[in-house]
Structures are given as C-alpha cells and as structure tokens.
Design an enzyme around this catalytic site. Structure first.
Site, PDB file in Angstrom:
ATOM      1  N   ASN A  10       0.877  -1.172   0.000  1.00  0.00           N
ATOM      2  CA  ASN A  10       0.000   0.000   0.000  1.00  0.00           C
ATOM      3  C   ASN A  10       0.917   1.226   0.000  1.00  0.00           C
ATOM      4  OD1 ASN A  10      -1.771   2.045   0.570  1.00  0.00           O
ATOM      5  ND2 ASN A  10      -2.666   1.060   2.375  1.00  0.00           N
ATOM      6  N   ARG A  90      -2.549  -1.844  -3.501  1.00  0.00           N
ATOM      7  CA  ARG A  90      -3.690  -0.950  -3.401  1.00  0.00           C
ATOM      8  C   ARG A  90      -3.474   0.168  -4.421  1.00  0.00           C
ATOM      9  NH1 ARG A  90      -5.389   2.401   1.991  1.00  0.00           N
ATOM     10  NH2 ARG A  90      -7.280   3.347   1.132  1.00  0.00           N
ATOM     11  N   HIS A 178     -11.862   4.413  -0.391  1.00  0.00           N
ATOM     12  CA  HIS A 178     -11.854   3.491   0.764  1.00  0.00           C
ATOM     13  C   HIS A 178     -12.569   2.171   0.431  1.00  0.00           C
ATOM     14  CE1 HIS A 178     -11.223   7.075   3.674  1.00  0.00           C
ATOM     15  NE2 HIS A 178     -10.092   6.393   3.558  1.00  0.00           N
ATOM     16  N   ARG A 238      -7.658  17.216   5.548  1.00  0.00           N
ATOM     17  CA  ARG A 238      -8.475  17.569   4.367  1.00  0.00           C
ATOM     18  C   ARG A 238      -9.808  18.152   4.813  1.00  0.00           C
ATOM     19  NH1 ARG A 238      -8.145  11.820   1.573  1.00  0.00           N
ATOM     20  NH2 ARG A 238      -6.585  11.309   3.129  1.00  0.00           N
ATOM     21  N   GLU A 377      -7.572  -3.825   5.106  1.00  0.00           N
ATOM     22  CA  GLU A 377      -7.507  -3.598   3.663  1.00  0.00           C
ATOM     23  C   GLU A 377      -6.502  -4.528   2.980  1.00  0.00           C
ATOM     24  OE1 GLU A 377      -7.072   0.377   5.065  1.00  0.00           O
ATOM     25  OE2 GLU A 377      -8.273   1.154   3.413  1.00  0.00           O
TER      26      GLU A 377
END
Ligand code: ADP
Length: 396
Positions: A10, A90, A178, A238, A377
């Site tokens: 990732n 990913r 996501h 963010r 993940e």
C-alpha cells in the site's frame, strides 16, 4: 522447502505499508511500514503476525524503489524461507473501467497511468510501487486492487454531479474511495452477521482519511467521497465537503495559486485547520481539552451525523452502523457522540459496551445495530490475489 507467500503493498505519498500473508490462507506472517520516504528520518518498522517487533536493517530510502528494497531486506532477514508468489497493490483510482481487482499487464498498466490526472497526489506512488515490485520480482504476477471499484455499483444519481453531461462522459464522476475497507467490512459482516449484511448498512471509515458508505444487500449505493478523496467528511488535514464558490473566491479575490489552494484543502484543513494548527491526530485533540480542539471534534462529529442521515436516506432506512478505521475502532468518545440524538433513526449505544470496544455496542433497546469492526484492507488484496491466481486456500 520455501514457503509460498503473498505480499500486499500500500504505497502512499511518503510511506509504504506492507503485509505478508501465507499463500493458502488468511494467516498473516508479518506486517510493517516504511515511513518518511525521501527524508533523513526515514525508517522501517516490522512486526510479526502477533504484533511483536522484529529487528530491521538500517536505511534511509530516497524513493519508493529503495523503500521496497528495504522492505524486502527486512522481510528476508525475518523470514528466510519465504517465496513470494504474488504481489498485490492498493491502487487508489480505477476510473470507470475497473470494477474489481485485475492481474497487471501492459494494457492494465497503461490504463492505470492514464488515470494519473484524476488522482495526482496518490496514483503516481501506486504506479511507482508496481514498477518497483516488478523489478524486484520479475515474472511474479502483480495484482491491482482499486479503492474505487467497490462503488461502481452506485446508481447514476449518486455517481454524477449536476454538471453538463459531457463532463460525466469524460469521467468527472463521484467515484468514492476506501473501497478495500468497505469490501472487507462487507465480507466480514457476511461471516459474523449474515442477516445484517443482507440489509441496509452504513459503514463509517474514520481514520486520517475518512468517509462513509451506504451498503445495501452488500452493494455500495452511496458514499460521501466524490471525484477525489477531498469530499464528504472532514479529515485529519483535508477539508471535506466545501462550497466550490470558496475555491473561486480564494483564487479570484485572494489571488491564491492552484498549488496554494491544493495545499490548503489537502494539508492545512480538517481537524488540523479547525483546531488552529494544534493537530490532525484525534488522540491529541481528545487529550488537549482546549476550545480549539473541541471545535474540531464537534465539527467532525456533526458532519458524521449529517452524512449518517444522508446515507440512511439513500437506502430508505438503516439496519446497522459499523465503525472502522483508527478513530472508528478506538475512539469511544467519537462513537458515543456520533450516536447522540440518533434515537430517531433507531440507534442507541450501550456505553458500557462502547467503553469495552465490543463488536456490538448498541443497547438491547436499539432498533438498529451499532458495531465496531476492525478493517483489514491488506487482507482484501491478498484474497484478491488468491482468487485471481486460483491459489488453493480458505477464507474470503
Ligand atoms: P490512515 O487513514 O492514515 O490509515 P488510521 O486509520 O490509522 O489512519 O487512523 C488514524 C487516526 O486514528 C488518528 O487520528 C488517530 O489519532 C486515531 N486514533 C488511533 N487510536 C486512537 C484512540 N485510541 N483514540 C482516539 N483516536 C485514535
């Protein structure tokens, strides 16, 4: 004899997370992260399958290729008898084309590279990771798993903006992100709570990046993130949802350049900006107890509550709310506060269960379930590799 393993990677802007899985099961042998790539304080951390620390070599990798080399040196020292049979990645953006994981070949690589302009802050690092792994493991299959793929099932009304339709046709759409996390939570619900998985579930992935997704009968029907990973909930740094008129104002009236606006929206806003620059880290904000920290937490919680209503409305109701991500899995304060004043939706938290981080934290009286499910993940990546390569094994 060497043990076949799958390596899941990732690659972020300045970090490379990795996890090593047995090729024939969901067993994790080790996981770790290379942080601060390109800086003097770059370092690698490695843990075994039970979370214990493993020794690592020194090194300050200057780029992703060097970071991968350091990762491999660490893994080979810790696990001398492994043989990597697949590398899974990913990849943040799969555009309209990819609605599931794929084996990387030249054509796939060209399509992934063509999506660079849609995710300029993330996609180049994912591509660098694939290239570095290709050089380190010639001939070993590489799998790309897209964060957008899970959301390709969304209906047009959630997929489009109200811009002239030619923009939709050229790819200006609400992609949602996501997706690997939502994919994992959905598969885990099917395993531990099949009746809930068949219903209307809102998943709140609350980490440094944060978003929510409405999942009906296992399919994504709405999400808070849009064209980029900026939209929706406020995040560590963010801004989340923002009137586009603010951007016009900043550029036209304040004379800010695109670089300055980009930095403002991606790096200086969210919890960090609202807390007056105190921190993007929820733990620090919870401990601080200052009015600025409180303001940041209040806004974060309020926007999650608002989006919870929106996600439930997209499904005509809610059967379960599932928290995951660093904040969702660990912050009993945020979970409790999100579920304040949600009795109208049939959600009620049992504060004892919440404090103990139990899997089901709703009360007996609650009409809908509230759950905490740690996300994985990297496991979604390893399972995709097993499936695509027809490797024998159980799980997922
Ligand atoms: P990323 O999106 O980078 O993967 P994570 O999912 O690891 O991020 O989430 C990081 C966030 O989780 C940080 O804001 C951190 O403060 C928060 N967090 C981790 N543990 C706790 C805790 N015990 N209490 C509150 N917040 C926590």
């Amino acid at each position: 004899m060497s043990r076949p393993v799958i390596l899941a990677l990732n690659a972020g802007s300045s970090s490379l997370k990795f996890e090593l899985f047995a090729a024939d099961s969901d067993e994790t042998l080790g996981h770790g992260i290379v942080e601060c790539i390109g800086r003097d304080d770059a370092c690698v951390r490695l843990h075994d399958g039970k979370g214990g620390n493993l020794p690592v070599p020194d090194g300050q990798p200057a780029d992703h290729a060097a970071a991968l080399q350091l990762t491999l040196d660490s893994l080979r020292a810790a696990f001398p008898d492994i043989r990597v049979v697949a590398v899974g990645h990913r990849v943040v953006h799969g555009g309209v084309h990819f609605d599931g994981p794929v084996i990387v070949d030249d054509e796939v690589m060209a399509r992934i590279e063509a999506l660079d302009p849609f995710a300029p802050l993330h996609q180049p690092h994912n591509i660098a990771g694939i290239r570095a792994a290709g050089a380190a493991f010639p001939g070993v299959p590489q799998i790309a798993c897209f964060d957008t793929a899970f959301h390709r099932t969304q209906p047009l009304v959630n997929d489009t903006f109200a811009l002239p339709s030619r923009f939709y046709d050229e790819g200006v759409r609400r992609y949602g992100f996501h997706g690997l996390s939502y994919d994992y939570i959905t598969s885990e619900l099917k395993r531990i709570a099949p009746l809930i998985a068949a219903g209307r579930v809102v998943i709140a992935h609350l980490g440094n990046g944060a978003s929510m997704c409405a999942v009906q009968s296992g399919r994504s029907v709405a999400s808070t993130m849009g064209f980029t990973a900026l939209d929706g909930l406020p995040m560590g740094t963010r801004c989340g949802q923002l009137d586009p008129g603010v951007v016009l104002y900043l550029m036209e009236q304040r004379g800010m350049t695109t670089d300055q606006v980009r930095r403002l929206l991606y790096e200086d806003s969210g919890l960090l900006g609202l807390s007056g620059g105190l921190s993007n880290d929820m733990r620090t904000l919870e401990r601080a107890g200052t009015p600025e920290a409180q303001r940041a937490i209040d806004y974060f919680v309020f926007r999650i509550q608002r989006e919870l209503g929106a996600m439930a409305a997209a499904m005509g109701g809610i059967d379960a709310l599932v928290f995951c991500g660093g904040i969702g899995e660990n912050s009993r304060l945020v979970r409790a506060r999100v579920c304040e004043r949600t009795e109208w939706m049939g959600l009620e938290v049992d504060h004892g269960r919440n404090a103990r981080n139990e899997t089901i934290i709703s009360s007996e009286m609650s009409r809908a379930h509230v759950m905490v499910v740690p996300t994985q993940e990297e496991l979604v990546i390893a399972r995709a590799a097993r499936r695509l390569l027809n490797l024998p094994g159980q799980g997922g």
